[in-house]
Write an enzyme that holds these catalytic residues in place. Structure first.
Site, short mmCIF file in Angstrom:
data_model
loop_
_atom_site.label_atom_id
_atom_site.label_comp_id
_atom_site.label_asym_id
_atom_site.label_seq_id
_atom_site.Cartn_x
_atom_site.Cartn_y
_atom_site.Cartn_z
N HIS A 229 -0.76 11.53 1.38
CA HIS A 229 -2.13 11.72 0.87
C HIS A 229 -3.08 11.94 1.98
O HIS A 229 -3.31 11.70 3.08
CB HIS A 229 -2.43 10.08 0.07
N ASP B 180 1.40 2.68 4.74
CA ASP B 180 0.61 3.14 3.01
C ASP B 180 1.54 2.71 1.74
O ASP B 180 2.13 3.28 1.63
CB ASP B 180 0.31 4.69 3.18
N GLN C 183 1.11 3.05 -3.48
CA GLN C 183 1.64 3.01 -4.49
C GLN C 183 3.58 2.93 -4.55
O GLN C 183 3.97 2.37 -6.00
CB GLN C 183 2.72 4.64 -4.35
N LYS D 50 -4.27 -0.60 -7.67
CA LYS D 50 -3.03 -0.43 -8.18
C LYS D 50 -1.74 -1.13 -8.59
O LYS D 50 -1.16 -1.27 -8.69
CB LYS D 50 -2.46 0.52 -7.06
N CYS E 191 -4.22 15.20 -4.35
CA CYS E 191 -5.29 14.84 -2.27
C CYS E 191 -3.80 14.36 -1.70
O CYS E 191 -3.66 13.55 -0.49
CB CYS E 191 -5.62 12.71 -2.24
#
Lengths: 149, 421
Positions: free
Chosen positions: B138, B215, B218, B241, B379
């Site tokens: 991203h 990261d 998600q 999220k 993104c």
């Protein structure tokens, strides 16, 4: 689904499928790049002015049906117009796609009136106006990137 | 075996019954919302998850009856707010498998990565050093590294991915050299849903002496994250999220590294002493938490974590796998449609492209039917470029989605084909 058909009128779908004046215009001409960072639409507009008149206008790029059809119909509408008339049409187009839903669309918009449906889809107004903003930049001879943001 | 398999609950065949799913949906007020005169079909949880009522209630209760700032007052109300805030930190740390003293509250994943780039990165990187990323990152896991590379003379390199949308591990390993100081990659791709073999990649990076940031934006919604099992040095997440409030997230930083990191922001709440001759800072997470934090955000997030703990995570995982498999199968029925990537492990999201309609046009047709999907470059412009596409449509599922909603999506895509021929 009447709203959807209001947006995607047959003439818009036709210009999306078979864009007019699509490709690179050979010099002499001025050009400008337009970009919608939100959706990634990219467009380059070429314009050749002879004696204060738009002799030829072409475009290249990728984008959604609304942005492609808008660019295509813009090139049709502007060919042969004076630079002043083009500026008036740009103002008229901007006013049309950002006006209230029940505002009437003037006859001077001609075929471009099909984009009045965009008013009901605020997220898509920038798609419809990208080519016009880019043309303005090309007319100014500006070479900087135009962004809708 | 990849780490993802190791950190996910073991295969549980049974998903949720119809009644259980209905009861679960009733916990999320937005599941009965309307949009464009139609019941909302929310297939955009990869962008942000909808909220359980208990989360909304916890944040509201704090504002209505418990509100005060933290780490400030001697009065009881402020002490109580501090207790709630620090209990929330413990809860978030626990959800990540981290220690409370290595869990920093930030605004979200983006700020967490910027914090690591500017605090850790800027203090260790030198000209000629390399930062290794992947092609599926991203923008928030690319641009912070580009900024610190510009400041230090380091270089940013991206490891390629395969046509299936998986990391090319051979290339990844080859790109790890003695110059590699930082390796940063996503746990789960926001576009492809690919689950990366985090522990394997981390071990490769550690063998070269590099520090690893994962990261987790998600992943947190779908996987049981355990940073100790993943063996990474940094792990970044966003509460929104994770069914929590927007505007708060967390950074896990391995304690031994965190202690050596200089402050990122300067201000109150991170101070040992301030003097015009120089200031000293607190140790631990507090050093990175200048200013008044998003207190209600932390409290709300803790409530959503509590809520998730009432659910059977294995059966939720089975339910989500069923939804995604069903979506994948039904998408193959739609003409002019191509699904992006085919990773062996996928959670959350599936992206696709229609040859006759731009993703934005698909998004508008679906929106008219009450269906929310993401259309655009997500993104992830380098990833779009890798697949030669300007944009895609992404449908993403979370625990509250149901097969009927996938059916609605497919009906909408058939309409796209009717409109665009």
């Amino acid at each position: 689904m009447s709203d959807l058909r209001e947006l995607y009128q047959e003439v818009i779908l036709d210009h999306n499928r078979r864009p007019r004046n699509f490709g690179e215009l050979e010099p002499p001409c001025s050009e400008a790049d337009g970009h919608n960072p939100l959706c990634g639409d990219q467009i380059r507009v070429y314009v050749r002015i002879v004696d204060g008149k738009i002799e030829k206008v072409m475009f290249q790029g990728s984008g959604c049906a609304i942005s492609k059809a808008s660019a295509s119909m813009m090139t049709d509408a502007l060919t042969g117009k004076s630079v002043q008339d083009a500026a008036k049409l740009f103002e008229g187009f901007q006013a049309m796609v950002t006006s209230d839903m029940d505002a009437t669309v003037g006859d001077e918009m001609g075929k471009l009136a099909v984009f009045a449906g965009v008013r009901e889809f605020p997220a898509r107004i920038k798609c419809a106006s990208l080519a016009w903003h880019t043309l303005q930049a090309a007319l100014k001879g500006a070479h900087e990137m135009v962004s809708t943001e | 075996m990849s780490v993802a398999q190791a950190t996910r609950p073991p295969k549980a065949p049974a998903g949720l019954t119809h009644a259980e799913l209905n009861a679960l949906r009733a916990d999320f007020p937005m599941m009965s919302a309307q949009t464009n005169g139609r019941p909302l079909v929310y297939l955009d949880s990869a962008v942000t998850a909808q909220k359980p009522q208990v989360m909304i209630d916890a944040a509201t209760r704090f504002y209505e009856r418990e509100y005060a700032s933290v780490h400030r007052g001697v009065y009881s109300l402020s002490q109580h707010a501090t207790d709630l805030f620090e209990q929330a930190r413990a809860k978030v740390a626990d959800a990540l498998g981290a220690g409370k003293d290595e869990t920093i509250f930030v605004r979200g994943t983006t700020e967490a990565i910027n914090l690591v780039a500017q605090s850790y990165g800027r203090s260790v990187l030198k000209a000629g050093d390399e930062i290794l990323l992947t092609q599926m990152e991203h923008h928030s896991n690319i641009v912070p590294w580009q900024l610190v590379a510009e400041q230090t003379g380091a270089r940013v390199i991206a490891a390629p991915i395969t046509d299936d949308g998986e990391i090319d591990l051979d290339s990844f390993e080859r790109l790890l050299t003695g110059r590699t100081r930082i390796v940063a990659f996503t746990h789960v791709s926001n576009v492809l849903g690919t689950v990366n073999p985090v522990r394997q990649m981390t071990r490769m990076a550690h063998r070269r002496g590099a520090v690893v940031l994962v990261d987790g934006a998600q992943a947190i919604q779908h996987l049981n994250v355990d940073v100790k099992e993943l063996e990474c040095d940094f792990y970044a997440v966003s509460a929104h999220k994770h069914f929590g409030p927007a505007g708060i997230g967390a950074l896990y930083a391995r304690r031994s590294i965190l202690d050596a990191m200089p402050p990122y922001h300067g201000g109150g709440a991170m101070i040992r002493s301030v003097d015009f001759g120089g200031s000293t800072y607190l140790d631990g997470p507090a050093r990175f938490e200048a200013g008044t934090p998003h207190i209600a955000g932390a409290i709300g997030w803790a409530a959503s974590i509590d809520y998730l703990e009432t659910l059977d995570r294995q059966r939720i995982a089975a339910h989500e796998a069923d939804l995604l498999g069903y979506a994948r199968d039904r998408l193959s029925e739609v003409e002019n449609l191509r699904v992006l990537g085919n990773p062996s492990e996928r959670v959350g999201a599936v992206s696709f492209f229609m040859s006759n309609a731009h993703p934005h046009d698909v998004g508008t047709v679906l929106d008219q039917r009450g269906i929310a999907v993401r259309a655009g470059h997500h993104c992830c412009q380098p990833l779009m470029k890798r697949f030669g596409l300007p944009a895609t449509v992404r449908a993403s599922v979370a625990l509250y989605n149901m097969r009927d909603e996938i059916d609605a999506l497919i009906d909408g895509l058939h309409e796209v084909n009717e409109v665009f021929g």
